[in-house]
Write an enzyme that holds these catalytic residues in place. Structure first.
Site, PDB file in Angstrom:
ATOM      1  N   GLU A 302       3.141 -24.183  45.077  1.00 57.37           N
ATOM      2  CA  GLU A 302       3.478 -24.144  44.320  1.00 57.37           C
ATOM      3  C   GLU A 302       4.831 -23.344  44.491  1.00 57.37           C
ATOM      4  O   GLU A 302       5.133 -22.392  43.684  1.00 57.37           O
ATOM      5  CB  GLU A 302       2.550 -23.334  43.317  1.00 57.37           C
ATOM      6  CG  GLU A 302       1.764 -24.489  42.663  1.00 57.37           C
ATOM      7  CD  GLU A 302       1.353 -23.931  41.466  1.00 57.37           C
ATOM      8  OE1 GLU A 302       0.459 -25.018  40.829  1.00 57.37           O
ATOM      9  OE2 GLU A 302       0.611 -22.436  41.334  1.00 57.37           O
ATOM     10  N   CYS A 386      -0.920 -22.978  32.500  1.00 59.11           N
ATOM     11  CA  CYS A 386      -0.403 -21.845  31.886  1.00 59.11           C
ATOM     12  C   CYS A 386       1.448 -22.241  31.013  1.00 59.11           C
ATOM     13  O   CYS A 386       2.272 -22.156  31.032  1.00 59.11           O
ATOM     14  CB  CYS A 386       0.403 -21.389  33.180  1.00 59.11           C
ATOM     15  SG  CYS A 386       0.717 -22.353  34.458  1.00 59.11           S
TER      16      CYS A 386
END
Length: 615
Positions: A302, A386
């Site tokens: 990520e 998120c």
């Protein structure tokens, strides 16, 4: 990469969005949609997935086990933060009552010593503070940010008291002469500075400084440090923060770290971190940022890989990372007073972050590629959500980024129609600015200056980095170039202002062709199209006669632009031709995947312009 030298600290004042009223046709409808749809979606999902029920169980008000992922508390906090911002804009008794109820549940779940993390309370009470990857302080940081917003919106102390008790708990365990701690996912560091600014308790920002200083000193323990393919660089624990030179690891964590470092410099006045911030900013923006403002090309971590690794179809570009880039660059702008940081904020606002939310307000991107065969779509929710909850708190706070206060007056960083109210410089004079504009579709900005009495002060207006020409007038009279001071990307007008004075800034906004640096292998022989702050893309819905990545456009192609209120919520469309003479329509990148499925691409093959060889 250019060598950086420490710049002087300007420490401009933040203008809270509660002092800014937005009334334009671009952002205001989105803020209303977020309140009416997006927040509702996020609250409902937090109920349906057990995120809110975890607080009920942790408070002993119901039986049951922890449900979800160990950091799911943070989603609830982010939604509450976004809801608090919405309440500042439009007071809504029903929404406020719901937030009050959830706030009480959160406070009830807090343990006697101030500890608050429902995963450990319910599932592993004996393993608190044993694995630095378990997001204990990350969740706490989001509670603190929600608490500050809730307090500023309502004046109610339920969450701010809980946040202070939690911060005091941290302070009792960690710090000089106490236990070591390196939080695996940064967030607490910037939240503690925010808590300090509300409470004026200096020990909170000093704890943030201590947490920053723990990094890169061999104290990290837990899942991150145990995985060979990750290691301490994944969470920015490989070198002391003042020695950071390169952006690396997980993109969101890195941006939160840099934001916190910037905050600590701003709060302390100590420039020790400044060289590191300047180095890593250049490394991030010059070598590791997409044209959309996206960062972090790799799904594996990520985050970041190596310089100029910017693939399009496989680009990860997490929505949270674009939002975090806005957080960091806003802080850099306040610290150093340079418009280039506000340029990045603008790029994220209109491209990198906005793409994460559907025009209907109820579907989301976690990953934001710059090309798709037609198989990448927004969804209603994620197990790790998120990004939806980060959008829920970022978009209603857009007003945070419009203005700043310099030592001598007012800074206009973003062009959004509405009003802002300030005290200027060191005086007690109240000033209202009324901004009228159709930005980002047009480049004309009228700024009416309304001081309560005649006053001399400066107004700085950002000249965007994409702008190649501009004109300024005051009260209808053109301002000669020699009378305009250009400083760090701003046109500075300093004069005695009277009620009703009007500044007109006209930014040239042609269609621009953009080429990547030669080192970006994925974009060699390709061009992208941008107009003003908006990056464009080709989508199948407008171009059914074209095939994915099999057409080309000449760099010299003249694109016509037209505002269409009936398309994608109101956008400027670009119309031109491919190298083969076929019509080609481009839409803003943020608006893609809101119609029928189909391909999309930002970077387009550049056709050979044979007119260059005409005799």
């Amino acid at each position: 990469m250019s060598t950086q030298t420490a710049a002087p600290l300007r420490n401009w004042g933040h203008v809270p969005f509660a002092s800014v009223k937005i009334s334009d046709d671009f952002w205001r409808p989105r803020i209303s949609l977020l309140k009416d749809v997006t927040l509702r979606v996020c609250l409902d999902k937090c109920e349906q997935t057990g995120r809110i029920a975890n607080f009920v169980k942790a408070a002993g008000l119901a039986e049951g086990e922890f449900q979800g992922i160990y950091f799911d508390d943070s989603d609830v906090y982010k939604v509450l933060e976004g809801a608090s911002y919405s309440l500042m804009i439009d007071r809504d008794p029903e929404l406020e009552a719901e937030i009050d109820r959830i706030a009480e549940l959160i406070a009830s779940a807090q343990e006697e010593d101030g500890y608050l993390c429902t995963y450990f309370t319910l599932k592993e009470p004996d393993r608190k503070w044993t694995d630095m990857e378990k997001h204990e302080m990350y969740c706490g940081g989001h509670l603190i940010e929600a608490a500050v917003a809730y307090y500023e919106a309502t004046g109610k102390r339920t969450l701010i008291d809980a946040a202070c008790r939690l911060a005091d708990h941290y302070d009792s365990l960690f710090g000089p002469g106490k236990r070591h701690w390196v939080e695996g996912h940064e967030e607490i560091e910037l939240a503690l500075v925010k808590l300090y600014r509300v409470t004026k308790e200096e020990r909170y920002w000093k704890l943030s400084l201590w947490l920053l200083e723990e990094r890169g000193r061999g104290h990290g323990v837990g899942a991150i440090w145990d995985k060979e393919e990750w290691g301490p660089g994944y969470c920015q624990d490989d070198v002391p923060v003042k020695d950071i030179r390169h952006v690396k690891g997980h993109a969101v964590r890195a941006m939160y770290l840099y934001a916190a470092m910037t905050d600590v410099v701003h709060a302390s006045g100590n420039p020790d971190y400044l060289d590191a911030l300047l180095r890593v900013w250049s490394h991030t923006v010059e070598r590791n940022m997409y044209i959309t403002g996206g960062i972090g090309p790799s799904r594996h971590n990520e985050g970041f890989t190596h310089d100029y690794d910017l693939p399009n179809e496989s680009a990860y570009c997490e929505t949270c990372a674009a939002i975090a880039m806005a957080f960091w660059n806003h802080r850099m702008n306040l610290l150093l007073g340079d418009a280039k940081y506000a340029d990045v904020v603008e790029r994220e606002m209109y491209n990198g972050s906005l793409a994460g939310l559907s025009l209907s307000g109820d579907k989301f991107f976690y990953v934001n590629p710059l090309a798709s065969k037609g198989d990448h779509h927004r969804v209603e929710w994620f197990d790790c959500s998120c990004c939806p909850t980060n959008l829920a708190r970022f978009l209603p706070s857009i007003g945070n980024y419009v203005y700043a206060r310099s030592q001598k007056g007012i800074v206009v960083n973003q062009y959004i129609q509405g009003t802002g109210d300030f005290r200027v410089g060191g005086s007690d004079t109240n000033v209202r600015l009324k901004q009228t504009t159709a930005y980002p579709w047009q480049g004309d900005i009228a700024l009416e200056v309304v001081p309560e009495r005649d006053e001399a002060f400066e107004i700085r207006m950002r000249i965007p980095g994409w702008c190649r020409g501009y004109r300024l007038a005051v009260n209808g009279e053109p301002v000669p170039a020699f009378e305009v001071r250009l400083e760090s990307g701003y046109a500075v007008l300093e004069r005695n202002w009277s009620q009703g004075d009007v500044v007109l800034l006209q930014l040239d906004m042609p269609v621009e062709v953009v080429r990547a640096r030669a080192e970006v292998e994925a974009d060699r022989g390709m061009i992208a199209i941008q107009r003003g702050p908006v990056v464009y893309c080709v989508e199948h819905a407008d171009n059914p006669h074209l095939e994915y990545q099999s057409f080309a456009v000449r760099a010299g192609e003249a694109f016509a632009y037209e505002y269409r209120a009936d398309v994608l919520g109101g956008v400027v469309l670009l119309a031109g031709s491919t190298g083969e003479g076929k019509p080609c329509t481009l839409i803003p990148y943020y608006a893609w995947d809101n119609r029928q499925p189909g391909f999309m691409q930002v970077w387009i093959t550049e056709a050979e312009d044979r007119s260059l060889y005409a005799w």
